[in-house]
Write an enzyme that holds these catalytic residues in place. Sequence first.
Site, PDB file in Angstrom:
ATOM      1  N   LEU A 173       0.870  -1.171   0.000  1.00 43.41           N
ATOM      2  CA  LEU A 173       0.000   0.000   0.000  1.00 43.41           C
ATOM      3  C   LEU A 173       0.910   1.226   0.000  1.00 43.41           C
ATOM      4  O   LEU A 173       1.733   1.400   0.913  1.00 43.41           O
ATOM      5  CB  LEU A 173      -0.904  -0.016   1.243  1.00 43.41           C
ATOM      6  CG  LEU A 173      -2.129   0.887   1.252  1.00 43.41           C
ATOM      7  CD1 LEU A 173      -3.053   0.580   0.080  1.00 43.41           C
ATOM      8  CD2 LEU A 173      -2.894   0.737   2.558  1.00 43.41           C
ATOM      9  N   ASP A 174       0.795   2.068  -1.029  1.00 45.74           N
ATOM     10  CA  ASP A 174       1.671   3.231  -1.169  1.00 45.74           C
ATOM     11  C   ASP A 174       1.611   4.136   0.054  1.00 45.74           C
ATOM     12  O   ASP A 174       0.586   4.199   0.735  1.00 45.74           O
ATOM     13  CB  ASP A 174       1.275   4.046  -2.400  1.00 45.74           C
ATOM     14  CG  ASP A 174       1.674   3.366  -3.695  1.00 45.74           C
ATOM     15  OD1 ASP A 174       2.471   2.428  -3.650  1.00 45.74           O
ATOM     16  OD2 ASP A 174       1.164   3.777  -4.757  1.00 45.74           O
ATOM     17  N   PRO A 175       2.689   4.885   0.343  1.00 44.87           N
ATOM     18  CA  PRO A 175       2.679   5.829   1.465  1.00 44.87           C
ATOM     19  C   PRO A 175       1.524   6.834   1.378  1.00 44.87           C
ATOM     20  O   PRO A 175       0.953   7.218   2.399  1.00 44.87           O
ATOM     21  CB  PRO A 175       4.028   6.533   1.351  1.00 44.87           C
ATOM     22  CG  PRO A 175       4.902   5.538   0.669  1.00 44.87           C
ATOM     23  CD  PRO A 175       4.011   4.802  -0.299  1.00 44.87           C
TER      24      PRO A 175
END
Length: 335
Positions: A74-76
């Site tokens: 999950l991207d930042p």
Amino acid sequence: MMHEDQAAGAMPAAPPREGRPPRGRGRPQGDRPKRREISGWVILDKGVGMTSTHAVAAVKRALNAKKAGHAGTLDPLASGILPIALGEATKTVPFVMDGRKAYVFTVTWGTETDTDDAEGRPVAISDKRPTREEVEAVLPRFVGAIEQVPPRYSAIKIQGERAYDLARDGEVIDLVARPVQIDRLAVVAHTEERTIIEAECGKGTYVRAIARDLGRALGCLGHVSALRRTRVGPFAEDQSCTIGALEAAQGEEVPAVLRPVETALDAVPCVPVSRDMALRLMRGQSVILRGRDAPAAGKAYATCNGILVAVGDVERGELVPHRVFHLGGIAARHG
């Protein structure tokens, strides 16, 4: 953008200062608690700004667990569901990663960026803004089995190199469209500048690419400015907890934040087996399945007295184990 954390090179140890013991020596025994053998799933509600790798480290630290891994980056920039497997649950990660996912994301219109999200550099702009009706009219083009070109800043490998590393080095990247499955797209809210959309999709789908392609189809351009994942496989928001809740969990409270290892196998048939059959499976040997309820083929997992033993394939009436589990009495039991 999300990237794999690189391990820093080892530095030579500095000589100890006079009168002070070398680092790591002279520390009282028991000062650092021993890592625990703990197995189960933590359904983390990850906050914005944290990488998936750092989230795993934070969970391991909070629960003092020996082994952990996540099921789907999950991207930042994104928040929401990040399933984290502890101990024996790491053997079931592929089953979760192959599951359906659900998102709520915001598309900001008028600007396309090189990363397809708000962290990127604008590469094209438009004065046009779509109406809600125009957005809803174009959504069906992106539902079903479609071909999708991944973002240039993605973890896709090109001749052994990550696409985002090549993009950062200024190389021109020509990514090939890949088949993905998008089951549902629906407008939740709309203003002149942005639209909030719900999505349900399969493995390998990039929400950032959906936003980019919607903007191009509408002739107004766009990028993702907010993203939240609400479901991964069998795991949803109502099962999630925060890092703060994990850090506050002590002793008997720890099992309350864990889901059983076999929760990841929710879509796989369960086969109860005897103790003798369980011992055979744990030695890597196949067992013959009997009974009219036994699956004839495909994936299945075996339990003995309610404890997960193995997962594998049913072939010609036999369960052939591919993964065996050593849970004993330490399996996370959660009603």
